[in-house]
Scaffold this active site. Structure first.
Site, PDB file in Angstrom:
ATOM      1  N   CYS A  81       0.842  -1.196   0.000  1.00 47.04           N
ATOM      2  CA  CYS A  81       0.000   0.000   0.000  1.00 47.04           C
ATOM      3  C   CYS A  81       0.879   1.248   0.000  1.00 47.04           C
ATOM      4  O   CYS A  81       1.923   1.293   0.650  1.00 47.04           O
ATOM      5  CB  CYS A  81      -0.918  -0.010   1.227  1.00 47.04           C
ATOM      6  SG  CYS A  81      -2.113   1.342   1.229  1.00 47.04           S
ATOM      7  N   HIS A 296       2.984   9.324   6.331  1.00 49.08           N
ATOM      8  CA  HIS A 296       2.387   9.155   5.002  1.00 49.08           C
ATOM      9  C   HIS A 296       1.121   9.990   4.835  1.00 49.08           C
ATOM     10  O   HIS A 296       0.588  10.083   3.737  1.00 49.08           O
ATOM     11  CB  HIS A 296       2.073   7.685   4.735  1.00 49.08           C
ATOM     12  CG  HIS A 296       0.904   7.142   5.487  1.00 49.08           C
ATOM     13  ND1 HIS A 296       0.792   7.178   6.863  1.00 49.08           N
ATOM     14  CD2 HIS A 296      -0.230   6.520   5.056  1.00 49.08           C
ATOM     15  CE1 HIS A 296      -0.332   6.618   7.230  1.00 49.08           C
ATOM     16  NE2 HIS A 296      -0.989   6.213   6.163  1.00 49.08           N
TER      17      HIS A 296
END
Length: 382
Positions: A81, A296
């Site tokens: 991911c 992130h």
């Protein structure tokens, strides 16, 4: 929930834990407890925690963990991911938002391309989940059309091909069913600590790397689909995975919600459907203990279950979730998901960015604002 008052210089650093957030960061007590528990896992040498830190199923999200041993549970099921940012060759001044919103609903349809050829071109077996290629999945995954709100570093932005009139795509997704299959093939004991000398260990390492490549390809296909729907071309700026395992400093670096960086490299930082995002430039000299990683995104402030009853209690509130303040649009035809992924579920992205800058981890290059966020739509084809 509690707000942590621990900074990177506080107690715990001597035990291999570095916290890259200040006293004002919103950090749940459960996330702090998971950090402590992670340090007790066999072979763990160092942990870097970032301001988007929040509790996960198997361990903290928003952290990088260096260990002599491999702990698949720390990476979880969504192997590979990450987020990829693309520049469209369509200038913002030519965008018609209503038409673009109608067009992007096409991402809810099955991909009309050739997944087998795309997989083979990437060096993957053509039967590696071809039906899932080009699809986002659920949860916090999205494809977002963005406009430039500010050029914080015009020279670096220009090198990335971005100017004040650019349109960008930010794609967040992973390996779909591939990653969960790899994690599920391991026994509970192997998920916690995997012996690489076994057949299961060797197979996990090999297929984990394939899942990371599959996920990167998936982000690219989604961006190409979105660009085609908008009658444009998508040009990759950066692809940044944040759930993966890599060899590092004689051990194994586990990233869970921690973006992979390189000195001076570009990294996306996602906000929310109602908040800005950024393209960041990682520090050329990585601060000690950061493990070549960054936050992130904003990180969750409230868990999914806590959002039900907090927002979306009436039709007007649901409409505001689809049409946030600021004029953006959210395409999400799953009521539960719309509520769980509301902007209020996430931390203040500006504060996350401020911590990254304060600790010398990164600097902003481009600030963006959301125009269209696609999450899910009913397939229209028959």
């Amino acid at each position: 929930m509690t707000s942590s008052h621990l900074a990177a210089s506080d107690s715990g650093e001597s035990q291999g834990l570095r916290r890259f957030y200040g006293s004002g960061a919103w950090i749940e007590g459960d996330a702090e407890r998971q950090l402590t528990q992670t340090l007790t896992r066999p072979g763990v040498q160092a942990v870097a925690a970032f301001p988007d830190l929040h509790p996960g199923i198997h361990g903290p999200v928003g952290a990088a963990i260096l260990s002599e041993r491999v702990h698949p549970a720390l990476i979880g099921g969504d192997i590979g991911c990450g987020m990829a940012m693309f520049r469209l060759d369509l200038p913002a001044r030519r965008l018609k938002l209503d038409k673009a919103a109608a067009a992007l609903r096409g991402l809810g349809d099955s991909w009309w391309g050739n997944p087998w050829a795309a997989l083979e071109a990437e060096g993957l077996h053509p039967e590696t989940f071809p039906a899932a290629l080009g699809t986002l999945g659920g949860g916090n995954h999205f494809c977002e059309l963005q406009a430039v709100a500010a050029l914080d570093d015009p020279e670096e932005a220009a090198r990335a091909g971005v100017d004040s009139g650019s349109l960008l795509l930010l794609v967040h997704t992973g390996s779909r069913a591939f990653g969960p299959m790899l994690l599920g093939a391991l026994t509970p004991a192997e998920q916690e600590a995997l012996d690489l000398a076994t057949e299961a260990g060797a197979d996990y390492l090999r297929q984990q790397e394939m899942a990371v490549r599959w996920a990167a390809l998936n982000r690219r296909v989604i961006a190409e689909r979105a660009a085609e729907l908008l009658r444009a071309e998508a040009l990759l700026i950066v692809d940044s995975p944040h759930n993966l395992l890599e060899p590092h400093a004689g051990g194994w670096l586990h990233r869970k919600g921690a973006a992979k960086t390189s000195p001076g490299g570009l990294v996306p930082l996602a906000g929310s459907r109602e908040a800005p995002s950024w393209l960041l430039k990682a520090a050329v000299e990585t601060p000690e203990g950061a493990l070549d990683s960054l936050a992130h995104g904003a990180g969750r402030r409230y868990r999914r279950s806590a959002m039900h009853g907090r927002v979306g209690r009436s039709k007007s509130e649901l409409l505001r979730l689809e049409r946030p303040a600021g004029g953006s649009r959210v395409i999400c035809e799953d009521r539960g998901l719309l509520i769980e992924e509301a902007g209020a579920a996430y931390k203040d992205a500006r504060k996350v960015l401020a911590d990254l800058v304060a600790f010398g981890l990164a600097a902003p290059v481009v600030e963006t604002r959301p125009l269209l966020t696609f999450k899910t739509a009913r397939e229209t084809r028959t």
